[in-house]
Design a protein around this motif. Sequence first.
Motif, PDB file in Angstrom:
ATOM      1  N   GLU A 611       1.502  -1.094   0.170  1.00 17.17           N
ATOM      2  CA  GLU A 611      -0.037   0.159   0.340  1.00 17.17           C
ATOM      3  C   GLU A 611       0.804   1.160  -0.005  1.00 17.17           C
ATOM      4  N   LEU A 612       1.717   1.353   0.658  1.00 17.05           N
ATOM      5  CA  LEU A 612       3.079   2.401   0.748  1.00 17.05           C
ATOM      6  C   LEU A 612       3.504   2.442  -0.215  1.00 17.05           C
ATOM      7  N   PHE A 613       4.048   1.438  -1.265  1.00 16.20           N
ATOM      8  CA  PHE A 613       4.726   1.615  -1.996  1.00 16.20           C
ATOM      9  C   PHE A 613       4.116   2.228  -2.901  1.00 16.20           C
ATOM     10  N   ALA A 614       2.489   1.531  -3.195  1.00 15.10           N
ATOM     11  CA  ALA A 614       1.522   2.144  -4.305  1.00 15.10           C
ATOM     12  C   ALA A 614       1.383   3.985  -3.984  1.00 15.10           C
ATOM     13  N   GLU A 615       1.421   4.662  -2.742  1.00 16.13           N
ATOM     14  CA  GLU A 615       1.658   5.833  -2.816  1.00 16.13           C
ATOM     15  C   GLU A 615       2.335   6.806  -2.689  1.00 16.13           C
ATOM     16  N   ASN A 616       3.993   5.769  -2.897  1.00 21.72           N
ATOM     17  CA  ASN A 616       5.084   6.173  -3.518  1.00 21.72           C
ATOM     18  C   ASN A 616       5.665   6.751  -2.501  1.00 21.72           C
ATOM     19  N   LYS A 617       5.431   6.221  -0.660  1.00 21.85           N
ATOM     20  CA  LYS A 617       6.158   6.455   0.321  1.00 21.85           C
ATOM     21  C   LYS A 617       7.340   5.320   0.145  1.00 21.85           C
ATOM     22  N   LEU A 618       8.320   5.326  -0.737  1.00 11.25           N
ATOM     23  CA  LEU A 618       9.276   4.396  -0.603  1.00 11.25           C
ATOM     24  C   LEU A 618      10.117   3.901   1.102  1.00 11.25           C
ATOM     25  N   THR A 619      10.507   5.078   1.706  1.00  6.49           N
ATOM     26  CA  THR A 619      10.691   4.701   2.630  1.00  6.49           C
ATOM     27  C   THR A 619      10.639   3.559   4.309  1.00  6.49           C
ATOM     28  N   ALA A 620       9.494   4.338   4.313  1.00  9.26           N
ATOM     29  CA  ALA A 620       8.295   3.616   5.032  1.00  9.26           C
ATOM     30  C   ALA A 620       8.230   1.897   4.443  1.00  9.26           C
ATOM     31  N   ALA A 621       7.109   1.723   3.183  1.00  7.18           N
ATOM     32  CA  ALA A 621       7.436   0.594   2.726  1.00  7.18           C
ATOM     33  C   ALA A 621       8.173  -0.292   2.882  1.00  7.18           C
ATOM     34  N   ILE A 626      11.464  -4.551   5.725  1.00  3.66           N
ATOM     35  CA  ILE A 626      11.341  -5.552   6.558  1.00  3.66           C
ATOM     36  C   ILE A 626      11.126  -6.454   7.413  1.00  3.66           C
ATOM     37  N   GLN A 627      10.119  -5.424   7.927  1.00 10.62           N
ATOM     38  CA  GLN A 627       9.617  -6.323   9.503  1.00 10.62           C
ATOM     39  C   GLN A 627       8.030  -7.801   9.163  1.00 10.62           C
ATOM     40  N   ALA A 628       7.911  -7.122   8.142  1.00 14.93           N
ATOM     41  CA  ALA A 628       7.201  -8.849   7.140  1.00 14.93           C
ATOM     42  C   ALA A 628       8.828  -9.737   7.096  1.00 14.93           C
ATOM     43  N   LYS A 629       9.660  -9.726   6.769  1.00 14.33           N
ATOM     44  CA  LYS A 629      10.585 -10.001   6.535  1.00 14.33           C
ATOM     45  C   LYS A 629      11.007 -10.889   8.038  1.00 14.33           C
ATOM     46  N   ALA A 630      11.400 -10.047   8.998  1.00 18.65           N
ATOM     47  CA  ALA A 630      11.505 -10.212  10.383  1.00 18.65           C
ATOM     48  C   ALA A 630      10.325 -10.968  10.735  1.00 18.65           C
ATOM     49  N   ALA A 631       8.774 -11.354  10.694  1.00 18.91           N
ATOM     50  CA  ALA A 631       7.886 -11.945  11.452  1.00 18.91           C
ATOM     51  C   ALA A 631       8.532 -13.375  10.579  1.00 18.91           C
ATOM     52  N   PHE A 632       8.587 -13.054   9.335  1.00 21.34           N
ATOM     53  CA  PHE A 632       8.684 -15.006   8.115  1.00 21.34           C
ATOM     54  C   PHE A 632       9.721 -15.547   9.331  1.00 21.34           C
ATOM     55  N   PRO A 668       4.886 -13.715   1.781  1.00 22.85           N
ATOM     56  CA  PRO A 668       4.320 -13.049   0.530  1.00 22.85           C
ATOM     57  C   PRO A 668       4.934 -11.726  -0.528  1.00 22.85           C
ATOM     58  N   LYS A 669       4.688 -11.452  -1.064  1.00 22.08           N
ATOM     59  CA  LYS A 669       5.435 -10.766  -1.975  1.00 22.08           C
ATOM     60  C   LYS A 669       5.690  -8.899  -1.795  1.00 22.08           C
ATOM     61  N   VAL A 670       6.511  -8.880  -1.285  1.00 22.46           N
ATOM     62  CA  VAL A 670       6.800  -7.281  -0.446  1.00 22.46           C
ATOM     63  C   VAL A 670       7.666  -6.006  -1.674  1.00 22.46           C
ATOM     64  N   LYS A 671       7.497  -4.689  -1.634  1.00 25.68           N
ATOM     65  CA  LYS A 671       8.438  -4.307  -2.674  1.00 25.68           C
ATOM     66  C   LYS A 671       9.288  -3.492  -1.732  1.00 25.68           C
ATOM     67  N   LEU A 672      10.847  -3.783  -2.367  1.00 22.95           N
ATOM     68  CA  LEU A 672      11.894  -3.294  -2.039  1.00 22.95           C
ATOM     69  C   LEU A 672      12.387  -2.322  -2.505  1.00 22.95           C
ATOM     70  N   SER A 673      12.571  -1.306  -2.321  1.00 24.43           N
ATOM     71  CA  SER A 673      13.720   0.080  -3.386  1.00 24.43           C
ATOM     72  C   SER A 673      15.244  -0.340  -2.631  1.00 24.43           C
ATOM     73  N   ALA A 674      16.056  -0.612  -3.630  1.00 28.06           N
ATOM     74  CA  ALA A 674      17.482  -0.150  -3.407  1.00 28.06           C
ATOM     75  C   ALA A 674      18.079   1.172  -3.223  1.00 28.06           C
ATOM     76  N   GLY A 675      18.636   1.357  -2.750  1.00 32.91           N
ATOM     77  CA  GLY A 675      19.477   2.609  -2.207  1.00 32.91           C
ATOM     78  C   GLY A 675      19.006   3.443  -1.068  1.00 32.91           C
ATOM     79  N   ILE A 676      17.532   2.751  -0.463  1.00 31.50           N
ATOM     80  CA  ILE A 676      16.539   3.879  -0.603  1.00 31.50           C
ATOM     81  C   ILE A 676      16.671   2.785   1.409  1.00 31.50           C
TER      82      ILE A 676
END
Length: 860
Positions: A611-621, A626-632, A668-676
């Motif tokens: 949802e945050l990625f779609a809103e272009n809030k990339l650092t929050a996304a 990272i938190q989702a992967k940590a939970a996994f 689940p699939k997540v979207k990470l922005s490299a370098g951010i």
Amino acid sequence: MKKIFLLLLIVPQIAFSQVVVSKQLQNEKVGFPLATGEKVASIYFDSSDDASVKKTAQLFAKDIERVTDKLPKIISTKSEFKEYVIIVGTVEKSRMIKELVRSKKLNVDQLRNQWERYTIKTIDNPFKGVKQALVIAGSDRRGAAYGTFSISEAIGVSPWYWWADVPVQKSAVLTIKPIDFISQSPSVKYRGIFINDEDWGLKPWSSNNYEKNLGDIGPKTYAQVCELLLRLKANMFAPAMHSCTGAFYSHPESKVVADEYGIIVTTSHCEPLLFNNAAKSEWDTKVDGDWNYGTNKDMILKKLDNRVHEAFAYENIYTVGLRGLHDEGMRGNFSREEKVNIVDRAMADQRTILNKYLQKPLNSIPQIYVPYKEALDVYNDGLKVPDDVTLVWVDDNYGYMKRLSDQTEQKRSGGAGVYYHFSYLGGPHDYLWLNTTPPVLMYEELTKAYKTGANRYWLVNVGDIKPSELGMQTFFDLAWDVNKFDYSSINQHQSKFLARTFGAKYEKTFQDILDNYYRLAWSRKPEFMGWEREWDAPKYKDILPTDFSFKNYNDAQQRLADYKRISEMSDKISKELPESARAAFYELLSYPVMGSYQMNRKFLLAQLNNELFAENKLTAANWAAIQAKAAFDSINNMTLTYNTMLNGKWNGMMALSPGWVAKYQNMPKVKLSAGIESTPVDLEPQKSNLEGCTVIDLKQIKNKVSTNGHTLRTINGIGYDWNAIQLGEASEPTADPKDLNGSRYEYEFSEVTTDSITVQVYSLPIFAIYKGKSTRYGISVDHQPVFVVQNDHKEFTEPWKDRVLQNGVLSTAKFAVNKSVQNHTLTLTCGDPGMIIERIITDWGGLKKTYVGPSVSLLK
């Protein structure tokens, strides 16, 4: 260990059932000295008594040793009696018990010809040279065992000492206070478990760990199962039967072990006459042909005949009827009428085999017919089940009984029973990982069955046994004495059990944790959080975003906060407990609670990332990803801990069982922005107002009217807000839901600013109690004509799938209102008693989208 001894000094007496144990040295006049610090009483059993009595004596001796570090001597002759002796036996076969009866020192009249009853009595000067005896006399072999193990539990040996590693509290001194107690027969005659879907837990654990030499689930595993069942006052089990496991009878010692413990063997709905056609060793289609009674009857009957010949000497309950291979419908292209005729003929042939080997009246041979899935359709189409066969009614695999005995069926000599689920593999989605069935739902559905005559047979599907320990404890305590419980006490049952196990000071905290653990899983089980479905439409094939909202009413945030709170509470208690108790606590509570939290974090934060990625809030996304992967990773690490602690005792047992097509165990699939960089998101619930709607607090009742003998009650421990209202009990008389003067609840709401409103009512997805009944109730606003809701549904339909996944049925009704009136009245009327309402929302244009509506907590 110091903490444990301190506890014993504070609480020197432990009471369980009617047995009171002191762990301080006492004068012999005030109790029977089980152990004095220097020596322990010997245990007598009669060598001519049932073999299971000997096993009971041996296990009891080990229990005393676990507490005192001294092993009592087991004797079987009177000449070995010393000053103090424990006598364990049955009233019909124990010579010493008979001698005490003849000398009028023991009265067993109430036990003769009774089912699983026992007496415990301390007797002074029972025999020459004996100062005192502790007598445990059973009406039968299991009665003797139940009485004995009630003492084991009183001295501090939990039924879960092995299966859940509950530590034993040590004491050199054990004194049994004077006692003269006689138990009642159990409420339910046959009580047991079905070990099922073992592919990802019990099977790999047993094959690769506990019974590594055998490489299968076999007699060593079943010995532990049977001991646990005896200690829980259960008396039967249906063995594991998936194709991955060797059939129960392929290991001949397994049936001998069951009998040695006095445990009855039953089988699942698809195993006629104890025959497991899912196992290739039992039925190989390449060799034996098709499992089709229309074309291959002789081969099927030959197999069934051989099985009964092999097993009839032991205590069994025989499934009759016919389904397909494993959990399939009947093989063959038959009409509905032909299916009825084939099953009728198959049952007659099966009963001929039983009569051939058991050579006693058929009405004295325990038999069950289980109308599971399509077998219920065959029954409803006119199948005449012999009157002496027990009808075992089934739930819909999600905890709701599909139907029960009507007035005619309640008169059958074979009576009725229940097949229930704590675990399930199938559509719309498996739940094989954790047990999240609330005690109150269990109580509601099982006692509803009990009140309509289902007191003959209760079987619960427990998957791999672990981690269903708490559910099993509740299930068997309820089956032993149904009348001991009500809606309040059943909801407190597990917290009290945990308090007895880990410390009374934690009881309120345990209740808080359990209430929220079950409540949060009520709207969506952890296994369902991927929002995919199994064996369903292509749109459900892959993991999907959840319906929880991060934008409205703190829907997702509050869920995460609530899970975090109970997870931290659990972790805090674990750190406070002595080291010896931590493994048990991890198995019974910490792992399920913390695992549920991390599963929800995994999916909800992955959703937030997208949802945050779609809103272009990339650092929050990035942070959310990272938190989702940590939970996994946390889930995997916790599972690894479970399997490796205690030197790997449970290695292979715990897994995120994928079933055959589930996806919830994946990342689940997540979207990470490299370098951010990543920026944390504040997930604390914020103040949220209800701008155009309200949720009604079900506890704030304006008026409650009961007519026609209807029982109206509020129920804590069920529903989205963890309380609900019940519009009569299911077995009570049907009413007209349009009658505003009949049984009803009335609530008040205000601040409506429009001239019409929509009422949303969520009710439990229960079924009509039997043919001729329905699931109707009524909704009215300001005494306008009633809108009648009818919630009937059929298993495996789309509406049913939606409803069981969220434990709720949404019904809506629209009403005109006078907005100039300050206060309005909402009325719920009784139609078909038994309907349970869990959430009511009134909307006059402002309701925002969430999963199952706003919580009542927003009113605070």
